[in-house]
Write a protein that holds these residues in place. Structure first.
Motif, short mmCIF file in Angstrom:
data_model
loop_
_atom_site.label_atom_id
_atom_site.label_comp_id
_atom_site.label_asym_id
_atom_site.label_seq_id
_atom_site.Cartn_x
_atom_site.Cartn_y
_atom_site.Cartn_z
N ASN A 45 -23.08 -24.93 -51.87
CA ASN A 45 -23.62 -26.19 -52.38
C ASN A 45 -25.08 -26.26 -51.96
N GLY A 46 -25.86 -26.99 -52.68
CA GLY A 46 -27.22 -27.23 -52.24
C GLY A 46 -28.04 -25.97 -52.07
N SER A 47 -28.81 -25.94 -51.01
CA SER A 47 -29.74 -24.83 -50.82
C SER A 47 -29.54 -24.13 -49.49
N GLU A 48 -28.29 -24.12 -48.99
CA GLU A 48 -28.05 -23.45 -47.71
C GLU A 48 -28.37 -21.95 -47.83
N PRO A 49 -28.78 -21.34 -46.74
CA PRO A 49 -29.15 -19.92 -46.79
C PRO A 49 -27.92 -19.03 -46.96
N ILE A 50 -28.07 -18.01 -47.76
CA ILE A 50 -27.04 -17.00 -47.94
C ILE A 50 -27.58 -15.66 -47.46
N VAL A 51 -28.79 -15.37 -47.87
CA VAL A 51 -29.46 -14.12 -47.51
C VAL A 51 -30.82 -14.48 -46.91
N ASP A 52 -31.17 -13.82 -45.83
CA ASP A 52 -32.49 -14.06 -45.24
C ASP A 52 -33.59 -13.84 -46.27
N SER A 53 -34.61 -14.64 -46.19
CA SER A 53 -35.80 -14.53 -47.04
C SER A 53 -35.53 -14.88 -48.51
N MET A 54 -34.46 -15.59 -48.79
CA MET A 54 -34.17 -16.01 -50.16
C MET A 54 -33.82 -17.49 -50.13
N GLN A 55 -34.47 -18.25 -50.97
CA GLN A 55 -34.24 -19.69 -51.04
C GLN A 55 -33.49 -20.02 -52.33
N LEU A 56 -32.36 -20.69 -52.22
CA LEU A 56 -31.64 -21.18 -53.38
C LEU A 56 -32.23 -22.53 -53.78
N VAL A 57 -32.42 -22.72 -55.07
CA VAL A 57 -32.99 -23.96 -55.55
C VAL A 57 -32.07 -24.53 -56.62
N PRO A 58 -31.38 -25.64 -56.32
CA PRO A 58 -30.52 -26.25 -57.34
C PRO A 58 -31.36 -26.79 -58.49
N LEU A 59 -30.92 -26.55 -59.71
CA LEU A 59 -31.61 -27.06 -60.90
C LEU A 59 -30.61 -27.85 -61.73
N PRO A 60 -30.33 -29.08 -61.33
CA PRO A 60 -29.28 -29.85 -61.99
C PRO A 60 -29.55 -30.20 -63.44
N TRP A 61 -30.75 -30.04 -63.92
CA TRP A 61 -31.04 -30.31 -65.32
C TRP A 61 -30.45 -29.24 -66.22
N SER A 62 -30.14 -28.11 -65.68
CA SER A 62 -29.57 -27.01 -66.44
C SER A 62 -28.07 -27.19 -66.51
#
Length: 124
Positions: A100-117
């Motif tokens: 959920n959200g933007s919690e880290p999964i892999v170092d040096s990678m940021q997840l960005v939720p795009l709820p408009w999609s």
């Protein structure tokens, strides 16, 4: 839809100098067949040698829900069946993870939720 361009994951991976055995993490933005179909082979076994697979919780909850699938229009049923078959070997192996959200999964990678999609769609 460009279907002629689909189904080339194995060849493209090899062309890039990698083998399926070298893939240890797969990040999925959404569970449409044209995005995740390469996770399994024609006989519905895992294409990759069991990497950790991460998918947005909203996507997983929606497409893998028997209750939602049962209420979906008949012409949408194949999409639910496909997502469920593609996820099955990874779920069975305990390699299917949701986020959920933007919690880290892999170092040096940021997840960005795009709820408009699409609901649950993320960009990496």
């Amino acid at each position: 839809m460009g279907w002629a361009a689909l189904g080339r994951l194995a060849g493209n991976l090899r062309s890039a100098g990698y083998t399926p055995e070298e893939v240890n993490i797969v990040l999925i933005t959404h569970l449409h067949s044209d995005h995740v179909g390469g996770l399994t082979t024609q006989d519905e076994s895992a294409f990759f040698q069991m990497p950790e697979v991460y998918v947005a919780k909203a996507e997983s909850d929606f497409w893998l829900s028997p209750e939602i699938a049962a209420k979906a229009p008949k012409d949408a049923q194949p999409f639910f069946q496909s997502a469920q078959a593609i996820a099955a070997p990874y779920i069975k192996a305990g390699k299917w993870h949701t986020f959920n959200g933007s919690e880290p999964i892999v170092d040096s990678m940021q997840l960005v939720p795009l709820p408009w999609s699409y609901p649950g769609t993320y960009r990496l």
